[in-house]
Design an enzyme around this catalytic site. Structure first.
Site, PDB file in Angstrom:
ATOM      1  N   ASP A 137       4.514  10.066   7.654  1.00 42.32           N
ATOM      2  CA  ASP A 137       4.784   8.649   7.434  1.00 42.32           C
ATOM      3  C   ASP A 137       4.369   8.299   6.008  1.00 42.32           C
ATOM      4  OD1 ASP A 137       5.583   6.082   7.927  1.00 42.32           O
ATOM      5  OD2 ASP A 137       3.780   5.530   9.055  1.00 42.32           O
ATOM      6  N   TYR A 139       4.447   5.405   2.626  1.00 40.38           N
ATOM      7  CA  TYR A 139       3.851   4.084   2.373  1.00 40.38           C
ATOM      8  C   TYR A 139       4.556   3.560   1.134  1.00 40.38           C
ATOM      9  CZ  TYR A 139      -0.335   0.970   2.138  1.00 40.38           C
ATOM     10  OH  TYR A 139      -1.223  -0.081   2.136  1.00 40.38           O
ATOM     11  N   HIS A 144       4.826  -4.098   0.822  1.00 43.20           N
ATOM     12  CA  HIS A 144       3.918  -3.856   1.954  1.00 43.20           C
ATOM     13  C   HIS A 144       2.570  -3.327   1.464  1.00 43.20           C
ATOM     14  CE1 HIS A 144       2.359  -2.575   5.825  1.00 43.20           C
ATOM     15  NE2 HIS A 144       2.193  -1.357   5.343  1.00 43.20           N
ATOM     16  N   ARG A 153      -8.501  -4.936   1.263  1.00 41.84           N
ATOM     17  CA  ARG A 153      -9.446  -4.784   0.139  1.00 41.84           C
ATOM     18  C   ARG A 153      -9.331  -6.000  -0.779  1.00 41.84           C
ATOM     19  NH1 ARG A 153      -6.616  -0.145   0.540  1.00 41.84           N
ATOM     20  NH2 ARG A 153      -5.339  -0.819  -1.225  1.00 41.84           N
ATOM     21  N   GLU A 210       5.257  -1.608  12.928  1.00 44.32           N
ATOM     22  CA  GLU A 210       5.653  -1.399  11.545  1.00 44.32           C
ATOM     23  C   GLU A 210       7.149  -1.107  11.538  1.00 44.32           C
ATOM     24  OE1 GLU A 210       2.917   1.296   9.511  1.00 44.32           O
ATOM     25  OE2 GLU A 210       1.581  -0.424   9.189  1.00 44.32           O
ATOM     26  N   GLU A 212      10.227   0.389  10.120  1.00 43.59           N
ATOM     27  CA  GLU A 212      10.464   1.510   9.218  1.00 43.59           C
ATOM     28  C   GLU A 212      11.817   2.157   9.498  1.00 43.59           C
ATOM     29  OE1 GLU A 212       7.201   4.169   8.633  1.00 43.59           O
ATOM     30  OE2 GLU A 212       5.688   2.695   9.217  1.00 43.59           O
ATOM     31  N   ASP A 244       6.448   2.173  13.915  1.00 41.66           N
ATOM     32  CA  ASP A 244       5.147   2.845  13.847  1.00 41.66           C
ATOM     33  C   ASP A 244       4.095   1.875  14.392  1.00 41.66           C
ATOM     34  OD1 ASP A 244       2.966   4.423  13.150  1.00 41.66           O
ATOM     35  OD2 ASP A 244       2.939   3.709  11.080  1.00 41.66           O
ATOM     36  N   ARG A 248      -4.497  -2.451  14.444  1.00 43.17           N
ATOM     37  CA  ARG A 248      -5.131  -2.786  13.155  1.00 43.17           C
ATOM     38  C   ARG A 248      -6.645  -2.747  13.206  1.00 43.17           C
ATOM     39  NH1 ARG A 248      -0.963  -1.557  10.107  1.00 43.17           N
ATOM     40  NH2 ARG A 248       0.842  -2.867  10.545  1.00 43.17           N
ATOM     41  N   GLN A 251      -7.537   0.889  13.169  1.00 42.55           N
ATOM     42  CA  GLN A 251      -7.162   1.413  11.853  1.00 42.55           C
ATOM     43  C   GLN A 251      -8.150   0.981  10.766  1.00 42.55           C
ATOM     44  OE1 GLN A 251      -3.359  -0.075  10.507  1.00 42.55           O
ATOM     45  NE2 GLN A 251      -3.411   1.047   8.589  1.00 42.55           N
ATOM     46  N   TYR A 255      -9.992   4.148   8.808  1.00 44.74           N
ATOM     47  CA  TYR A 255      -9.050   4.760   7.864  1.00 44.74           C
ATOM     48  C   TYR A 255      -9.695   5.278   6.578  1.00 44.74           C
ATOM     49  CZ  TYR A 255      -8.599   1.041   4.336  1.00 44.74           C
ATOM     50  OH  TYR A 255      -8.827   0.169   3.316  1.00 44.74           O
ATOM     51  N   LYS A 264      -2.839   4.910  14.868  1.00 44.42           N
ATOM     52  CA  LYS A 264      -1.390   5.102  14.738  1.00 44.42           C
ATOM     53  C   LYS A 264      -0.830   6.103  15.747  1.00 44.42           C
ATOM     54  CE  LYS A 264      -0.777   3.061  10.596  1.00 44.42           C
ATOM     55  NZ  LYS A 264       0.276   2.081  10.304  1.00 44.42           N
ATOM     56  N   THR A 268       4.876   6.157  18.581  1.00 41.87           N
ATOM     57  CA  THR A 268       5.833   5.849  17.516  1.00 41.87           C
ATOM     58  C   THR A 268       7.206   5.879  18.178  1.00 41.87           C
ATOM     59  OG1 THR A 268       4.431   7.053  15.948  1.00 41.87           O
ATOM     60  CG2 THR A 268       6.680   6.536  15.237  1.00 41.87           C
ATOM     61  N   THR A 365       6.159   0.928   6.227  1.00 45.44           N
ATOM     62  CA  THR A 365       6.607  -0.420   6.556  1.00 45.44           C
ATOM     63  C   THR A 365       7.452  -0.997   5.432  1.00 45.44           C
ATOM     64  OG1 THR A 365       4.521  -0.674   7.671  1.00 45.44           O
ATOM     65  CG2 THR A 365       5.797  -2.672   7.338  1.00 45.44           C
ATOM     66  N   GLU A 379       1.079  -8.756   8.215  1.00 40.01           N
ATOM     67  CA  GLU A 379       1.537  -9.455   7.010  1.00 40.01           C
ATOM     68  C   GLU A 379       2.107 -10.836   7.355  1.00 40.01           C
ATOM     69  OE1 GLU A 379       3.692  -6.495   4.150  1.00 40.01           O
ATOM     70  OE2 GLU A 379       3.680  -5.642   6.163  1.00 40.01           O
TER      71      GLU A 379
HETATM   72 CA    CA Z   1       3.596   3.287   8.967  1.00 44.23          CA
END
Ligand code: CA
Length: 432
Positions: A137, A139, A144, A153, A210, A212, A244, A248, A251, A255, A264, A268, A365, A379
């Site tokens: 997967d 990014y 996104h 962050r 997600e 995708e 996906d 959260r 994650q 992560y 994750k 899927t 995503t 989001e």
């Molecule tokens: Ca993903």
């Protein structure tokens, strides 16, 4: 029915199919995506979508209609993997033959009972179209990655310094990739909200989607030798929609430092029909300018983005009880991708990694520039700070049990055939 020029015939040929195809169908004769279906619990069979029907490939092979094009064993298989491994020349010859067989003026079916070659989609159950070997997967949507950077962050640059240089990705879990319609069980795990000091254990409280698009690989490469961007077309068979599913809270806690893991890997979902690159060719477009210029092994002279409209639909349990239709909560497009599929594949193999027929490479995503085009609830609701207000008065920050999410994708433009993916649906069921 709509009639279009088909590039695979000749520039002047126009064709329609003897199979009825509604004007808004995702599956006109110009599309012809591949899937695996079963009827009455029988083993899976390779089929090709046309209108509301499925063209039964092994039935046609048995009648000798693909002799000299592709071996019967390939089409009598219960998955697409042998076809994926057969390579572009076979894919192209098979597509040409399918169009010959399905066009209204075909003479190849003289003396053949056409009804025996068709199955109604409503009477078939779709299975996983191919056995997924490895799953990666990426990014690769800048919008996104920027949004998630701001959310996860908030005190640093949203895009990490490597993002514009590397198509960032991780190896995911292939055993829990499931076909559309498979229920998704809310995962348990260690959850920690930002304000909490310590994690707790239990069902995820921030289950998300997600949006995708994934590509399916064809013939592999020799270990030690990569696949340069210029060769990508020989190694990419086609595309599916990918959801996906993401927890959260799990994650966010797990992560760093090694990336996504249990947040994750629980599920899927993919769409059942694999749409070929050949079918998508009329919708191939240039991607966004890349600044700084990528390193030479990632430089790509060809247009490798595709103008695929994408939608996210939500239907809550209450909507179903009320008999109300699903509500579209986001509209995005695959055209927004910063890193394209050729670059992703070149990067994934530049160290000599060997790929195999049936690997799945998802885009990451796909979010557009404005909030109506975000490809995840984290989001859309900014991690719950701005809950979605649905038409029936319900609100959502993340998914609740009973929620059904459907992703849809299609290409449509004046003077071109509609090339659609159908959809990929999953309904959330309570944690075990
Ligand atoms: Ca993903």
């Amino acid at each position: 029915m709509r009639i279009y020029a088909i590039s695979n015939f000749s520039n002047t040929a126009r064709a329609e199919s003897w199979v009825a195809v509604a004007a808004d169908s995702d599956f006109p004769i110009e599309n012809l995506p591949y899937g695996v279906f079963s009827k009455n619990g029988a083993p899976g069979r390779i089929g090709v979508a046309i209108g509301d029907a499925i063209f039964d490939a092994p039935a046609a092979a048995e009648a000798g209609l693909f002799d000299g094009v592709v071996s019967r064993a390939v089409l009598e298989s219960h998955s697409l993997n042998l076809l994926l491994g057969a390579g572009r020349e076979v894919w192209s010859a098979l597509r040409t033959r399918l169009i010959e067989l399905l066009r209204a003026d075909t003479q190849r079916l003289d003396g053949i009972d056409r009804d025996r070659l068709l199955v109604r989609q409503s009477e078939a159950r779709m299975a996983m179209p191919f056995h997924v070997g490895d799953y990666v997967d990426f990014y690769s949507s800048m919008e996104h990655a920027t949004n998630l950077g701001k959310i996860f962050r908030p005190d640093s640059d949203p895009l990490l310094p490597n993002w514009r240089w590397i198509p960032i990705g991780y190896h995911g879990r292939s055993s829990t990739i499931v076909v559309s319609g498979t229920p998704v069980t809310r995962p348990n795990g260690q959850r920690k909200a930002p304000a909490e000091n310590a994690p707790s254990f239990g069902p995820s409280k921030s289950l998300d989607i997600e949006l995708e698009v994934g590509f399916v690989t064809g013939p592999g490469n020799r270990m030690g030798a990569g696949i340069p961007v210029g060769a990508a077309r020989d190694h990419i068979f086609g595309l599916v929609l990918v959801n996906d599913w993401s927890a959260r809270d799990i994650q966010a806690w797990e992560y760093q430092p090694l990336g996504p893991f249990l947040g994750k890997s629980f599920a899927t979902s993919i769409s059942p029909w694999v749409v070929t690159l050949d079918a998508l060719e009329p919708y191939r477009i240039a991607g966004p300018a890349q600044d700084p210029p990528p390193l030479p092994y990632l430089q790509c002279g060809e247009a490798w983005n595709y103008d695929i409209a994408l939608e996210v639909e939500l239907q809550t349990a209450r909507m179903r009880e009320e008999g109300s239709p699903a509500e579209i909560v986001s509209r995005s497009s695959f055209r927004y991708m910063y890193w394209n599929m050729a670059q992703q594949l070149a990067h994934a193999t530049v160290n000599g990694t060997a790929i195999r027929p049936g690997d799945l490479y998802a885009s990451g995503t796909i979010s557009g520039p404005d909030p109506g085009s975000y490809g995840s609830f984290i989001e859309m609701t900014w991690r719950g700070a701005r809950p979605l207000r649905l038409k029936n008065g319900e609100t959502r920050s993340f998914l609740e049990d009973g929620d059904a999410v459907t992703l849809r994708g299609y290409c449509d433009a004046a003077g071109k055939p509609r090339i659609g993916f159908g959809g990929v649906t999953g309904t959330i069921v309570p944690a075990q």
